[in-house]
Structures are given as structure tokens and as C-alpha cells.
Design a protein around this motif. Sequence first.
Motif, PDB file in Angstrom:
ATOM      1  N   ARG A  78      74.468  42.905  83.159  1.00  0.00           N
ATOM      2  CA  ARG A  78      74.847  44.192  83.756  1.00  0.00           C
ATOM      3  C   ARG A  78      75.528  45.096  82.732  1.00  0.00           C
ATOM      4  O   ARG A  78      75.189  46.286  82.621  1.00  0.00           O
ATOM      5  N   ASP A  79      76.484  44.541  81.989  1.00  0.00           N
ATOM      6  CA  ASP A  79      77.215  45.351  81.035  1.00  0.00           C
ATOM      7  C   ASP A  79      76.311  45.835  79.900  1.00  0.00           C
ATOM      8  O   ASP A  79      76.449  46.983  79.420  1.00  0.00           O
ATOM      9  N   LEU A  80      75.369  44.976  79.466  1.00  0.00           N
ATOM     10  CA  LEU A  80      74.425  45.407  78.437  1.00  0.00           C
ATOM     11  C   LEU A  80      73.562  46.563  78.941  1.00  0.00           C
ATOM     12  O   LEU A  80      73.344  47.553  78.235  1.00  0.00           O
ATOM     13  N   GLY A  81      73.051  46.427  80.155  1.00  0.00           N
ATOM     14  CA  GLY A  81      72.211  47.481  80.722  1.00  0.00           C
ATOM     15  C   GLY A  81      72.961  48.807  80.824  1.00  0.00           C
ATOM     16  O   GLY A  81      72.417  49.867  80.483  1.00  0.00           O
ATOM     17  N   GLN A  82      74.205  48.754  81.298  1.00  0.00           N
ATOM     18  CA  GLN A  82      75.000  49.979  81.419  1.00  0.00           C
ATOM     19  C   GLN A  82      75.295  50.590  80.055  1.00  0.00           C
ATOM     20  O   GLN A  82      75.214  51.820  79.878  1.00  0.00           O
ATOM     21  N   ALA A  83      75.621  49.745  79.072  1.00  0.00           N
ATOM     22  CA  ALA A  83      75.924  50.258  77.731  1.00  0.00           C
ATOM     23  C   ALA A  83      74.705  50.897  77.084  1.00  0.00           C
ATOM     24  O   ALA A  83      74.806  51.956  76.460  1.00  0.00           O
ATOM     25  N   LEU A  84      73.538  50.276  77.264  1.00  0.00           N
ATOM     26  CA  LEU A  84      72.303  50.816  76.681  1.00  0.00           C
ATOM     27  C   LEU A  84      71.911  52.130  77.327  1.00  0.00           C
ATOM     28  O   LEU A  84      71.478  53.072  76.647  1.00  0.00           O
ATOM     29  N   CYS A  85      72.049  52.238  78.628  1.00  0.00           N
ATOM     30  CA  CYS A  85      71.708  53.489  79.324  1.00  0.00           C
ATOM     31  C   CYS A  85      72.685  54.592  78.960  1.00  0.00           C
ATOM     32  O   CYS A  85      72.290  55.756  78.803  1.00  0.00           O
ATOM     33  N   ALA A  86      73.966  54.227  78.815  1.00  0.00           N
ATOM     34  CA  ALA A  86      74.965  55.240  78.464  1.00  0.00           C
ATOM     35  C   ALA A  86      74.779  55.736  77.037  1.00  0.00           C
ATOM     36  O   ALA A  86      75.050  56.882  76.708  1.00  0.00           O
ATOM     37  N   GLY A  87      74.295  54.811  76.153  1.00  0.00           N
ATOM     38  CA  GLY A  87      74.109  55.188  74.752  1.00  0.00           C
ATOM     39  C   GLY A  87      72.928  56.072  74.534  1.00  0.00           C
ATOM     40  O   GLY A  87      72.791  56.703  73.501  1.00  0.00           O
ATOM     41  N   PHE A 123      70.428  55.709  66.909  1.00  0.00           N
ATOM     42  CA  PHE A 123      71.548  55.519  65.987  1.00  0.00           C
ATOM     43  C   PHE A 123      72.692  54.782  66.692  1.00  0.00           C
ATOM     44  O   PHE A 123      73.091  55.134  67.790  1.00  0.00           O
ATOM     45  N   GLY A 124      73.206  53.732  66.043  1.00  0.00           N
ATOM     46  CA  GLY A 124      74.323  52.976  66.595  1.00  0.00           C
ATOM     47  C   GLY A 124      73.944  51.985  67.675  1.00  0.00           C
ATOM     48  O   GLY A 124      74.832  51.425  68.337  1.00  0.00           O
ATOM     49  N   LEU A 125      72.636  51.736  67.864  1.00  0.00           N
ATOM     50  CA  LEU A 125      72.200  50.842  68.944  1.00  0.00           C
ATOM     51  C   LEU A 125      72.791  49.442  68.785  1.00  0.00           C
ATOM     52  O   LEU A 125      73.322  48.864  69.745  1.00  0.00           O
ATOM     53  N   LEU A 126      72.702  48.878  67.584  1.00  0.00           N
ATOM     54  CA  LEU A 126      73.193  47.510  67.385  1.00  0.00           C
ATOM     55  C   LEU A 126      74.691  47.406  67.658  1.00  0.00           C
ATOM     56  O   LEU A 126      75.157  46.426  68.241  1.00  0.00           O
ATOM     57  N   HIS A 127      75.428  48.409  67.235  1.00  0.00           N
ATOM     58  CA  HIS A 127      76.869  48.381  67.498  1.00  0.00           C
ATOM     59  C   HIS A 127      77.133  48.386  69.000  1.00  0.00           C
ATOM     60  O   HIS A 127      78.012  47.666  69.491  1.00  0.00           O
ATOM     61  N   THR A 128      76.370  49.176  69.741  1.00  0.00           N
ATOM     62  CA  THR A 128      76.535  49.226  71.195  1.00  0.00           C
ATOM     63  C   THR A 128      76.282  47.859  71.819  1.00  0.00           C
ATOM     64  O   THR A 128      77.037  47.401  72.693  1.00  0.00           O
ATOM     65  N   GLU A 131      62.868  52.739  79.488  1.00  0.00           N
ATOM     66  CA  GLU A 131      64.092  52.082  79.920  1.00  0.00           C
ATOM     67  C   GLU A 131      64.334  50.815  79.098  1.00  0.00           C
ATOM     68  O   GLU A 131      63.389  50.094  78.756  1.00  0.00           O
ATOM     69  N   PRO A 132      65.575  50.515  78.765  1.00  0.00           N
ATOM     70  CA  PRO A 132      65.864  49.271  78.039  1.00  0.00           C
ATOM     71  C   PRO A 132      65.629  48.049  78.926  1.00  0.00           C
ATOM     72  O   PRO A 132      65.734  48.127  80.153  1.00  0.00           O
ATOM     73  N   ARG A 133      65.307  46.936  78.293  1.00  0.00           N
ATOM     74  CA  ARG A 133      65.083  45.669  79.010  1.00  0.00           C
ATOM     75  C   ARG A 133      65.973  44.595  78.418  1.00  0.00           C
ATOM     76  O   ARG A 133      66.073  44.448  77.200  1.00  0.00           O
ATOM     77  N   VAL A 134      66.628  43.836  79.283  1.00  0.00           N
ATOM     78  CA  VAL A 134      67.478  42.716  78.867  1.00  0.00           C
ATOM     79  C   VAL A 134      66.974  41.458  79.561  1.00  0.00           C
ATOM     80  O   VAL A 134      66.893  41.413  80.791  1.00  0.00           O
ATOM     81  N   GLU A 135      66.619  40.435  78.784  1.00  0.00           N
ATOM     82  CA  GLU A 135      66.123  39.171  79.337  1.00  0.00           C
ATOM     83  C   GLU A 135      66.976  38.020  78.829  1.00  0.00           C
ATOM     84  O   GLU A 135      67.357  37.990  77.658  1.00  0.00           O
ATOM     85  N   VAL A 136      67.285  37.074  79.710  1.00  0.00           N
ATOM     86  CA  VAL A 136      68.106  35.913  79.365  1.00  0.00           C
ATOM     87  C   VAL A 136      67.270  34.651  79.505  1.00  0.00           C
ATOM     88  O   VAL A 136      66.572  34.454  80.499  1.00  0.00           O
ATOM     89  N   ASP A 137      67.341  33.790  78.486  1.00  0.00           N
ATOM     90  CA  ASP A 137      66.578  32.535  78.468  1.00  0.00           C
ATOM     91  C   ASP A 137      67.563  31.393  78.211  1.00  0.00           C
ATOM     92  O   ASP A 137      68.185  31.321  77.150  1.00  0.00           O
ATOM     93  N   THR A 138      67.697  30.488  79.186  1.00  0.00           N
ATOM     94  CA  THR A 138      68.620  29.359  79.037  1.00  0.00           C
ATOM     95  C   THR A 138      67.899  28.036  78.794  1.00  0.00           C
ATOM     96  O   THR A 138      68.545  26.989  78.736  1.00  0.00           O
TER      97      THR A 138
END
Length: 511
Positions: free
Chosen positions: A502-511, A448-453, A424-431
Motif C-alpha cells: 500500500r505504501d509503495l503504491g501511494q508513494a509511486l502515485c504521489a511521485g 527523476f528520483g524514482l529509486l529514492h521514492t 499506472e505503477p505495479r507492485v508485486e510480492v513473491d514469497t
Amino acid sequence: GIRMSEGIFFIAGKNAARPSDPVWIMTVFRQAMRYRASFSVELRNTIRQGIETLSVDDFKSPEVGGIFREILAFEGPVGHVFLLMHETGALSRIIPQFEDLTCKVEYDSYHEFTVDQHILMSLVASDELSRERDGIIGKVYRDCTGTMLLRLGLLLHDIGKALPGDHVVNGAIIAETVCERLGLDEDEVRRVRMLIYHHLDMSELTLHREPEAHLLARFAAVLEDRKNLDLLYLLTVLDIRSVGRNTWTSWKAYQLEQLYKSLRKRFDTPEGALSAQGAHEDAGMPSYERDTLAEDRQRHKKWLEGLAPFGIQIHCEGFHGFERLTVCGWDRMGFLRDIIGCISSEGYNILSAHIYSMPDEKVLDIFSVEPPRLPAIPDEKRVRNLYAKWNGIISGAASAEALIAERLRLYPLKQLRPKQRRAEPRVEVDTSSSPIATIIEIRAEDTFGLLHTIVQSLNKNRVNIRSAHLSTRVDRANDVFYVTDEKNDKITDAAKLQAITRDLGQALCAG
């Protein structure tokens, strides 16, 4: 499927070997390391014949990379294992650039051995450091915590000699891609690249009887810390010892020892510690000065100065197994999305990228890419295609999404990259780590196309990408973005960050 007799590995029985399995092959090498064993003629030929049926891509796996790193880090002799790997062809499957060094002769009176022999001899010589008679060299080796980095530095220090031009520059570029593919982390990649790029510098500095203080200070700042100094000192000693039978002399040993002690003082004193801290003052963001070579910066300056209004420049350099695309342009929202769309739609597999915001609202993006097999056209034509696609996007006649969709229609994904997503993809935010930007780190299967996604999702949320360090380690992408909002302010709003994640997670799973 292997038995050992008197220190030699034999095939245990009929059909016992699995030479078409890269993990089995690497496991045999690992066991040879553990038992200090050699191979029977039958086993050598079996492995060699099996490897001839396998490609470089067959050896791109976490299992193969893990075993190779284990061999590099082993606290015991490993030189004989690399000799076996080279003889059977395994080494050039893991590091394809090494094949170009096989039997390569250097026509001078200094080098007595071919380039591949010299490298392998330096690895064998590193095994002897545990019994080193020279007190200072032995102590540095025993205290050194970077055995894997030292061996990898030895393995790659002349990797650029197969190409025209300065081999330390070529080698540093190649080494960065090799290290990331083997699964090294960012700090390890930087240290190995430093070893390759500066592996001649200590020898050059010893040409000065007493190097001036400003030269020592400048070189210490380049090294950054004591660990890099220790690694470079040991690599320099082993490099000189393996060039020829009479290249290592007491005088050279003394000169290098004095230089090493002078540099070490700068790291062992408070003043040296301060200079090391100064080298990391820009650690809050990817540093253009720290992460690029001096020769490249000179060319970048010329290219950026010659950038036409609203124009773009794309420069392509070829290396064994990959190419480097350097893109200069004018910053705007969606620039990275569109250029990645052009590159991906041309069929390139993006291995890594360094994204920099430059002065005067310009951007500099450096991509390491694997060129596609289909269609088979020259690099110059691919670059012309990139310009044409970019102009189509600028004029509104095309979009990055449409270009990628057309690529996938012509060359379906299975044909390009027959891999299945395993994690599963992982997205972490550091402020907190950067005072001026929010850090978004993404780990996902390399597709293929991961960076564009990813970039398209960030643009959807009106996120401004200030800089980024994007890499593929083995078969998994590790992408770090330094981002701000539309006003160039750090993003701290919890609701906005939640929407981005949220949007990153959805885009990565859809891709």
C-alpha cells in the motif's frame, strides 16, 4: 509517403516524408526489411537531414525499441537495413556508442576493414547462414532460437573498441546498458552480455590442439546452457569470416567444429545437465559472481579491503552516453536510500543498479547513470560533491530528502525530464521463489528520483534490502528487491506485506 519501384523506395510526393518523426523513420527501415528494398538518393538525404535534427533521447521510446527488435528478429535478410541505418545516422541514434566506431582503423595485419565495416559485414554474413554449405554450421543456425540475440551480439561485439583498455570488458558493460534501454528482458540481457564478454574465447581455446578436460568443463560452466553455446559458436564463425578475405580457412572451421562438438556433449549428457543446474544454484538471489565480470571482481576486492571504518568509496568510470558509479560502504538501514539520494540530488538519471550485500557487513552498489547537462562540471567534481553530500548526511547536517528537494528547486523536473506518466505503477510480492528473502517487483514509469521514492518507502516500513536488480527498459523502470525484516528473516506476514504494498503504491502515485 513512400512508393517502391524496381526494389527502390522513393518519396511519394512533396511534403510526403516525415523525417522529424523517429517512428516514421524506423517504419521506413522496417518496410525496407520486409520488401528487401533500397533507398533513392533523395530518400537517403531526407532521412539523414531529419536525423541530424534529432537527438538520442528522441529515439528512446517503446515504439522505436519495438521496431528495432523486430528488425533484429526478422526471419530473413536484414544486413542491408543496418547498412542503410548506419549510412543515414539512425544506428548511432539508437546505439550512440556505435558512432565512435565509424571509420575506426585497427592497425594490424589481421583486420582488413574498419571496425564499423567489420560489424556490418558480419551482419550481412549472418543473412547467408540460411544457405550455409557447411553442414554443422547450417544445422546449428536452423535450430537456433535466438536470431535476435545473435544479431545484437554481432552488432555489439566490438562496441568497446572505442575506449582504452580491454574491449571485451568495456563492451560487456556497454552492451548491458544498451540491451536494457532497447527493452530486452533480464535473461536476454545476460545472454548478450555473455556473447560480448566471451566472443574471443572459442578462438582462443582452438589454439590448444586438444583442450584439456578441465578447460572444457570450466568453459561449459561459464556458458551455462546449449543455447548460449550455439549462439557463441555462430558469432565466432561470423566474426572470423568478416575480419578479412582470407581469415576463414578449412582448418579453422574444423578446429571450431571439434570444440563445439566437445562442448555440446557436456550439455547433451546427464552430467552436463547437472553442471548447468549447478550454475544456477544461486538463482534464488541476484548472484554477485554470475552478474559481474572477473576484472571488476578483482577491483571490488581491493576496494572493499581498503574500506576505512565507517567510510565509503565512490568510483566513477566514463562510457559513451553513460557513466558507471561503484559505491563501497558499510551496511546499515537507510544506506541505499541515502546514497541514491546523493546521486539523484547531483542530477544523475539512474539507468540501472546492482545492489549486493557483501561479507563483513559491507555493501557494494553498482549504478549505471546518465550525467546531467546542468550544471556542466567535470566528473571529478561531481564525485567530490557526492562525498560532500554523503558526509553531510552522516553528520546530520543534511538529509537525502532535503538534497533532492534542493535539486528540484534549482533545476525543476520539467527541465530535467520532460516526460508524462502514461501507465499506472505495479507492485508485486513473491514469497515463494526465494527461500531466504521476499521478492518485491515494481514496474513504473521512469521518472527523476524514482529509486529514492521506492527505497524511502521500504525504509519507512523497516524493510532490509538484501540485494536488488534495478533497470530501465526503454522508458519504464523494472526494479526487483530481495528483502527481509529487521531481524534478517524472510517477510511472510500478510498484514506487513499489505502495508508495504500500500505504501509503495501511494508513494509511486504521489511521485
